[in-house]
Each structure stands twice: as structure tokens, then as C-alpha cells.
Design an enzyme around this catalytic site. Structure first.
Site, PDB file in Angstrom:
ATOM      1  N   ARG A 120      14.561  50.992   4.224  1.00  0.00           N
ATOM      2  CA  ARG A 120      14.977  51.413   2.870  1.00  0.00           C
ATOM      3  C   ARG A 120      16.365  50.886   2.493  1.00  0.00           C
ATOM      4  NH1 ARG A 120      12.517  56.453   4.498  1.00  0.00           N
ATOM      5  NH2 ARG A 120      10.422  56.514   3.617  1.00  0.00           N
ATOM      6  N   LYS A 142      20.877  40.197  -7.336  1.00  0.00           N
ATOM      7  CA  LYS A 142      19.459  40.029  -7.683  1.00  0.00           C
ATOM      8  C   LYS A 142      18.743  39.454  -6.465  1.00  0.00           C
ATOM      9  CE  LYS A 142      19.276  39.454 -12.675  1.00  0.00           C
ATOM     10  NZ  LYS A 142      19.026  38.525 -13.794  1.00  0.00           N
ATOM     11  N   GLU A 184      24.042  25.259 -14.084  1.00  0.00           N
ATOM     12  CA  GLU A 184      24.524  26.651 -14.191  1.00  0.00           C
ATOM     13  C   GLU A 184      26.029  26.677 -14.485  1.00  0.00           C
ATOM     14  OE1 GLU A 184      22.589  29.299 -14.213  1.00  0.00           O
ATOM     15  OE2 GLU A 184      20.731  28.486 -13.419  1.00  0.00           O
ATOM     16  N   LYS A 220      31.036  35.591 -13.483  1.00  0.00           N
ATOM     17  CA  LYS A 220      29.850  36.382 -13.111  1.00  0.00           C
ATOM     18  C   LYS A 220      30.264  37.773 -12.634  1.00  0.00           C
ATOM     19  CE  LYS A 220      25.351  36.527 -11.346  1.00  0.00           C
ATOM     20  NZ  LYS A 220      24.209  35.849 -10.787  1.00  0.00           N
ATOM     21  N   GLU A 230      21.423  44.635 -15.768  1.00  0.00           N
ATOM     22  CA  GLU A 230      20.960  43.821 -16.899  1.00  0.00           C
ATOM     23  C   GLU A 230      20.330  44.650 -18.022  1.00  0.00           C
ATOM     24  OE1 GLU A 230      19.350  39.934 -15.779  1.00  0.00           O
ATOM     25  OE2 GLU A 230      18.158  39.957 -17.613  1.00  0.00           O
ATOM     26  N   ARG A 234      24.531  41.264 -19.208  1.00  0.00           N
ATOM     27  CA  ARG A 234      24.109  40.349 -18.135  1.00  0.00           C
ATOM     28  C   ARG A 234      23.055  39.356 -18.621  1.00  0.00           C
ATOM     29  NH1 ARG A 234      23.316  41.642 -11.676  1.00  0.00           N
ATOM     30  NH2 ARG A 234      22.710  39.534 -11.121  1.00  0.00           N
ATOM     31  N   ASN A 238      21.280  34.382 -18.955  1.00  0.00           N
ATOM     32  CA  ASN A 238      19.974  33.722 -19.106  1.00  0.00           C
ATOM     33  C   ASN A 238      19.988  32.654 -20.195  1.00  0.00           C
ATOM     34  OD1 ASN A 238      18.968  35.500 -17.189  1.00  0.00           O
ATOM     35  ND2 ASN A 238      18.478  37.038 -18.745  1.00  0.00           N
ATOM     36  N   HIS A 241      17.676  29.757 -20.159  1.00  0.00           N
ATOM     37  CA  HIS A 241      16.668  30.028 -19.142  1.00  0.00           C
ATOM     38  C   HIS A 241      15.289  30.354 -19.716  1.00  0.00           C
ATOM     39  CE1 HIS A 241      20.082  29.983 -16.479  1.00  0.00           C
ATOM     40  NE2 HIS A 241      19.336  30.240 -15.424  1.00  0.00           N
ATOM     41  N   HIS A 245      12.624  28.239 -18.185  1.00  0.00           N
ATOM     42  CA  HIS A 245      11.524  28.727 -17.344  1.00  0.00           C
ATOM     43  C   HIS A 245      10.180  28.254 -17.876  1.00  0.00           C
ATOM     44  CE1 HIS A 245      14.034  32.255 -15.568  1.00  0.00           C
ATOM     45  NE2 HIS A 245      14.133  31.163 -14.848  1.00  0.00           N
ATOM     46  N   HIS A 258      15.256  23.272 -11.566  1.00  0.00           N
ATOM     47  CA  HIS A 258      15.713  24.439 -12.327  1.00  0.00           C
ATOM     48  C   HIS A 258      16.916  24.070 -13.211  1.00  0.00           C
ATOM     49  CE1 HIS A 258      16.504  28.610 -13.292  1.00  0.00           C
ATOM     50  NE2 HIS A 258      17.756  28.453 -12.909  1.00  0.00           N
TER      51      HIS A 258
HETATM   52  N1  GLY Z   1      21.180  34.477 -12.433  1.00  0.00           N
HETATM   53  C1  GLY Z   1      21.325  35.417 -13.466  1.00  0.00           C
HETATM   54  C2  GLY Z   1      21.795  36.753 -13.012  1.00  0.00           C
HETATM   55  O1  GLY Z   1      22.166  36.912 -11.866  1.00  0.00           O
HETATM   56  O2  GLY Z   1      21.777  37.692 -13.766  1.00  0.00           O
END
Ligand code: GLY
Length: 350
Positions: A120, A142, A184, A220, A230, A234, A238, A241, A245, A258
Site C-alpha cells: 500500500r 505521476k 518539454e 514544475k 491536477e 497543473r 499539458n 499534449h 497524444h 513524444h
Molecule cells: N507531465 C505533466 C505532469 O506531470 O503533470
């Protein structure tokens, strides 16, 4: 050594210094109280850096075990995740022990998710070895694996206990990985920092890469601290993106990387923003010129209608449509919740 403190999860440091890999053991010892660490890496990175990391961690008094998977996005599966979790169990890791993710984005995502679900949740350390992972995916917690229905659809927010960045490891990267990460990096300039964007225009990023990594991680850090899960700001990360994507998917995740897809996506959404009178004129051309400087694509031979249609299936969609990320100008971005009709209209489609 440059240190940034991230106030998210239990709080953690991002540490940046050339040659840090050799000394990572001391940092890990300070960040976690582990007796044992499982170093998870891939078949490209392990031959280069696994011994260095293990030696340093062992010298700090932490026993190590290691697990290596085949490099590449195709490995980021639930099956491999379970194999890693079973490896952690077989190796007898307890809640006090830790995982070390040594590799690029795939490794960080998968090892981080294994740490999030094993017992957990146990602590983990990110040691990113690609530019993309150093400036983006290793920071912010993430973690995920892919499922047949889409990329990163099975995952968790699980913040690391430390992020250890050694810019020297970028020297062993093939050139296209550097360009990929630059997609990025340029994104951060577009959404939050006109001075970073200008510096990338006027200088060669490879010559100032330590500063560039620090600046991107700092941007960041701020975003993640203000919106860890997010629910708002946040989503700015994107930018490019949603189109990107869609492009990656239409190219079956093979003929376009990417970073390239995100670059094309940034130009596409910015041109649409200019045509709609939202974005300052000339912004898309500036972004395209900077992408070209760093050997990234700016357009792709696919019908805009196909790219836009596919965007409706993006995992970030809301029940009302899509949160589009648009620029007012370089360095100033905002979220525009849009219905699918509004998205079509923005791209000049019916
Ligand atoms: N790569 C985008 C984020 O970490 O929110």
C-alpha cells in the site's frame, strides 16, 4: 549542488549536480531510513549506470537488489508492473525499505507505481537519466502503466522521497533523446517563462543544460505545489499534449516521438489560438522556429480533422469536453474549458 524543495507529498528535494550518480547513496540515506533498496532499471540504462548506483547505495550502508526490464514504452504494462511488485515481495522489502527508479520516463512511471502499490505504498527515489525525465516526469509524483485502452490509464499520484539529477548522464544519450526532451523544455518557456524561451532562442541549450534543468524543475515544482492532483493549474503542463497524444496515437506510437508530437501539437493549438484572436500574432511561428532549432518537427502530414476527432478520446477530457491549453503570448498560458463543438470551431472544422 543545486537543491529545490518540493512541498508535495511528504516533501522532498530535487538535487542537481554533475557526477551526482556516484554519490547518490548518501542522499538516499538522508531521504529514507531504508535497510534495503530495489533498483529498477531498463536494458539500456542498467549496463551504463546500475553498478555505479548500487556501489554508492551499498557504501551508504543500504543493501541493494536490482530488477531490469526491456527498454521501451511497450514494457510499461500491467504484466511488468506485477512482475516488479512480485520481485519486491520476493526480495523481502518492508515498508521501511525503498525503490530506486534508475532510467527515463517509462522506468520512473512504472517503478514509481510499483512503489505506490507495494504494501500500500513504500518510498521511492527518482534518478532520471533522460532529459525528458529530468525536466518533467521524475518531478510531481505521476506514476502509471499503460493499458490497451490508452497510455497511463492505470496509475497513482505518489510523490518520490527525492529526485537525484546528474546532467552528466545526458552525455551518453543518443541525440534524438535530447531533442525529445527539448520539446518539454520549450513547453515550459511557452507556458510560464518568456525569459527561458528567449534564452533557448539566443543560446544553445546543450551549453547551458544545468541551468535549463534547474529552471524547468523550478517551474514544475511551483505548479505541483499549487495543484498536486491536477484539479486546475497543473493542466497547463499539458500544453501541446492533447493534439500531441492524438498525433502519437494516429502514428501508432512509432513514427513520431513524444517530444516531436508535443512540438507539433504546440504549433497547431497556437495557430488555432491566433486565428481565433486569442493568441498574439506571430507566436506559432516563434515556437516553430525554436522547435526547428532543436531538430524537432513542426507539422505532420495528417488531416487536421483526424487529429481533432481523436482528441475527443483524450484521457484528460471532461464530461463537457476538453480543457484546451492556450497561450495569450509566450510565457502566458491559460485553460479554456471547451465543448467538442467549440474545439471543432477553434480548428476551423464544422
Ligand atoms: N507531465 C505533466 C505532469 O506531470 O503533470
Amino acid at each position: 549542488m543545486k537543491t529545490l524543495r518540493v512541498n508535495a507529498g511528504g516533501g522532498y528535494d530535487i538535487l542537481i549536480e554533475r557526477g551526482l550518480l556516484k554519490n547518490c547513496g548518501k542522499i538516499i540515506k538522508n531521504a529514507v531510513s531504508a535497510k534495503k533498496a530495489a533498483v529498477i532499471s531498463d536494458s539500456n540504462v542498467a549496463p551504463l549506470y546500475l553498478e555505479t548506483v548500487k556501489n554508492s547505495v551499498n557504501a551508504a550502508g543500504i543493501e541493494t537488489v536490482s530488477y531490469t526490464f526491456d527498454a521501451g514504452e511497450k514494457s510499461k504494462t500491467t504484466a511488468n508492473l506485477i512482475k516488479i511488485v512480485e520481485f519486491l515481495a520476493e526480495s523481502g522489502l518492508t515498508r521501511k525499505d525503498c525503490v530506486i527508479a534508475l532510467g527515463g520516463g517509462v522506468c520512473g512511471d512504472m517503478a514509481g507505481f510499483a512503489a505506490a502499490v507495494y504494501l500500500r505504498g513504500i518510498k521511492y527515489i527518482q534518478i532520471p537519466t533522460t532529459l525528458l525525465a529530468q525536466v518533467d516526469s521524475s518531478v510531481g509524483g505521476k506514476t502509471a502503466v499503460d493499458i490497451p485502452q490508452g497510455k497511463n490509464l492505470c496509475g497513482a499520484f505518489w510523490q518520490p522521497a527525492a529526485v537525484i539529477i546528474d546532467p552528466d548522464v545526458l552525455n551518453t544519450l543518443p541525440a534524438h533523446f535530447f531533442s525529445d526532451g527539448m520539446g518539454e523544455v520549450i513547453k515550459y518557456g511557452c507556458i510560464k517563462s518568456a525569459p527561458l524561451f528567449e534564452r533557448l532562442e539566443n543560446e544553445n541549450a546543450a551549453d547551458i543544460i544545468d541551468d535549463v534543468i534547474l529552471e524547468c524543475c523550478d517551474i514544475k515544482r511551483g505548479v505541483v505545489e499549487r495543484d498536486e492532483k491536477e484539479s486546475g493549474e497543473r493542466a497547463l503542463l499539458n500544453f501541446g499534449h492533447t493534439c500531441g497524444h492524438s498525433i502519437e496515437k494516429l502514428c501508432n506510437f512509432s513514427s513520431v516521438s513524444h517530444g516531436e508530437a508535443v512540438g507539433i501539437g504546440m504549433v497547431m493549438i497556437t495557430r488555432a489560438g491566433e486565428n481565433a484572436g486569442i493568441t498574439e500574432k506571430g507566436t506559432a511561428d516563434k515556437i516553430a522556429a525554436l522547435l526547428k532549432k532543436y531538430s524537432l518537427k513542426t507539422e505532420i502530414d495528417l488531416p487536421v480533422s483526424d487529429i481533432v476527432k481523436n482528441m475527443a478520446f483524450d484521457k484528460k477530457r471532461t464530461s463537457n469536453g476538453i480543457n484546451l491549453i492556450l497561450l495569450k503570448k509566450i510565457g502566458e498560458s491559460f485553460i479554456k474549458p471547451s465543448s467538442l463543438d467549440e474545439v471543432n470551431a477553434l480548428f476551423g472544422l464544422k
